[in-house]
Write an enzyme that holds these catalytic residues in place. Structure first.
Site, PDB file in Angstrom:
ATOM      1  N   HIS A 101     -14.282  14.052  38.772  1.00 23.20           N
ATOM      2  CA  HIS A 101     -15.323  14.755  37.997  1.00 23.20           C
ATOM      3  C   HIS A 101     -14.807  15.009  36.597  1.00 23.20           C
ATOM      4  O   HIS A 101     -13.609  15.174  36.384  1.00 23.20           O
ATOM      5  CB  HIS A 101     -15.745  16.065  38.668  1.00 23.20           C
ATOM      6  CG  HIS A 101     -14.603  16.983  38.983  1.00 23.20           C
ATOM      7  ND1 HIS A 101     -13.793  16.798  40.091  1.00 23.20           N
ATOM      8  CD2 HIS A 101     -14.117  18.063  38.340  1.00 23.20           C
ATOM      9  CE1 HIS A 101     -12.863  17.737  40.112  1.00 23.20           C
ATOM     10  NE2 HIS A 101     -13.028  18.510  39.051  1.00 23.20           N
ATOM     11  N   HIS A 103     -15.321  17.631  33.374  1.00 25.94           N
ATOM     12  CA  HIS A 103     -15.896  18.893  32.908  1.00 25.94           C
ATOM     13  C   HIS A 103     -16.416  18.720  31.481  1.00 25.94           C
ATOM     14  O   HIS A 103     -15.748  18.082  30.645  1.00 25.94           O
ATOM     15  CB  HIS A 103     -14.813  19.983  32.832  1.00 25.94           C
ATOM     16  CG  HIS A 103     -14.191  20.345  34.134  1.00 25.94           C
ATOM     17  ND1 HIS A 103     -14.524  21.488  34.821  1.00 25.94           N
ATOM     18  CD2 HIS A 103     -13.228  19.739  34.875  1.00 25.94           C
ATOM     19  CE1 HIS A 103     -13.784  21.568  35.934  1.00 25.94           C
ATOM     20  NE2 HIS A 103     -12.980  20.510  35.979  1.00 25.94           N
TER      21      HIS A 103
HETATM   22  P1  5GP Z   1     -10.989  20.898  39.078  1.00 26.01           P
HETATM   23  O1  5GP Z   1     -10.052  22.081  39.066  1.00 26.01           O
HETATM   24  O2  5GP Z   1     -10.825  20.070  40.336  1.00 26.01           O
HETATM   25  O3  5GP Z   1     -10.924  20.065  37.830  1.00 26.01           O
HETATM   26  O4  5GP Z   1     -12.438  21.509  39.046  1.00 26.01           O
HETATM   27  C1  5GP Z   1     -13.217  21.764  40.144  1.00 26.01           C
HETATM   28  C2  5GP Z   1     -14.443  22.496  39.630  1.00 26.01           C
HETATM   29  O5  5GP Z   1     -15.441  22.406  40.620  1.00 26.01           O
HETATM   30  C3  5GP Z   1     -14.200  23.988  39.377  1.00 26.01           C
HETATM   31  O6  5GP Z   1     -14.537  24.281  38.019  1.00 26.01           O
HETATM   32  C4  5GP Z   1     -15.135  24.686  40.355  1.00 26.01           C
HETATM   33  O7  5GP Z   1     -15.715  25.842  39.825  1.00 26.01           O
HETATM   34  C5  5GP Z   1     -16.167  23.613  40.645  1.00 26.01           C
HETATM   35  N1  5GP Z   1     -16.743  23.695  41.986  1.00 26.01           N
HETATM   36  C6  5GP Z   1     -16.059  23.800  43.161  1.00 26.01           C
HETATM   37  N2  5GP Z   1     -16.919  23.834  44.196  1.00 26.01           N
HETATM   38  C7  5GP Z   1     -18.157  23.714  43.664  1.00 26.01           C
HETATM   39  C8  5GP Z   1     -19.470  23.701  44.249  1.00 26.01           C
HETATM   40  O8  5GP Z   1     -19.659  23.784  45.463  1.00 26.01           O
HETATM   41  N3  5GP Z   1     -20.518  23.582  43.393  1.00 26.01           N
HETATM   42  C9  5GP Z   1     -20.344  23.468  42.033  1.00 26.01           C
HETATM   43  N4  5GP Z   1     -21.453  23.362  41.287  1.00 26.01           N
HETATM   44  N5  5GP Z   1     -19.137  23.503  41.460  1.00 26.01           N
HETATM   45  C10 5GP Z   1     -18.055  23.629  42.262  1.00 26.01           C
END
Ligand code: 5GP
Ligand code: ZN
Length: 139
Positions: A101, A103
């Site tokens: 993903h 951001h």
């Molecule tokens: P990472 O730390 O892997 O780059 O980011 C994961 C992101 O996914 C975090 O910002 C977290 O808030 C978001 N996230 C985790 N679970 C969910 C979910 O069930 N729904 C949504 N919309 N975002 C999520």
């Protein structure tokens, strides 16, 4: 391919509802559930890729094009002053959901959000060596 126990596979493919700002045959763009700033969005491919290294060349190009498009819309809609594109790969890099993903974080001059790191410096000749190592691996 989808992964059975992956929450982002389920969200990207509409099995779990999400605040979707954009969708096409390959991607869904949703609002992050715990935003750094309101309007913080995530680009999710509908297929499962653990991280950037698993994502194909064509998908990578499409992610970047989509990021440009969504960030334009965020700027227009939210009137933000800037936008961070952030994309974590691996636990060491802060990845917590192991489905690729990106951001897109709207930023305001006075938002007080920090995305910090402490800076290092190179010893004499070290940058050239590191540079050569990476350059060689690019072949
Ligand atoms: P990472 O730390 O892997 O780059 O980011 C994961 C992101 O996914 C975090 O910002 C977290 O808030 C978001 N996230 C985790 N679970 C969910 C979910 O069930 N729904 C949504 N919309 N975002 C999520
Ligand atoms: Zn997945």
């Amino acid at each position: 391919m989808k992964k059975d126990d992956c929450i982002f596979c389920k969200i990207a493919n509409g099995e779990i509802p999400s605040a979707t700002v954009y969708e096409d045959e390959l991607f869904r763009v949703i609002l992050d559930i715990a935003p750094a700033v309101k309007g913080h969005a995530l680009i999710l491919p509908k297929e499962h890729y653990d991280n950037l290294w698993a994502l194909g060349k064509e998908e990578s190009e499409r992610v970047m094009n989509l990021a440009a498009k969504v960030s334009e819309a965020q700027k227009k809609a939210l009137g933000c002053d800037g936008i961070n594109l952030l994309q974590n790969n691996g636990v060491a890099a802060g990845q917590t959901v192991f489905h690729f993903h990106m951001h897109l974080i709207p930023r305001y001059d006075d938002d007080k959000v920090t995305i910090p790191w402490n800076t290092l410096s190179y010893a004499e000749g070290e940058a050239a060596k590191v540079c050569e190592t990476i350059k060689a691996a690019m072949q």
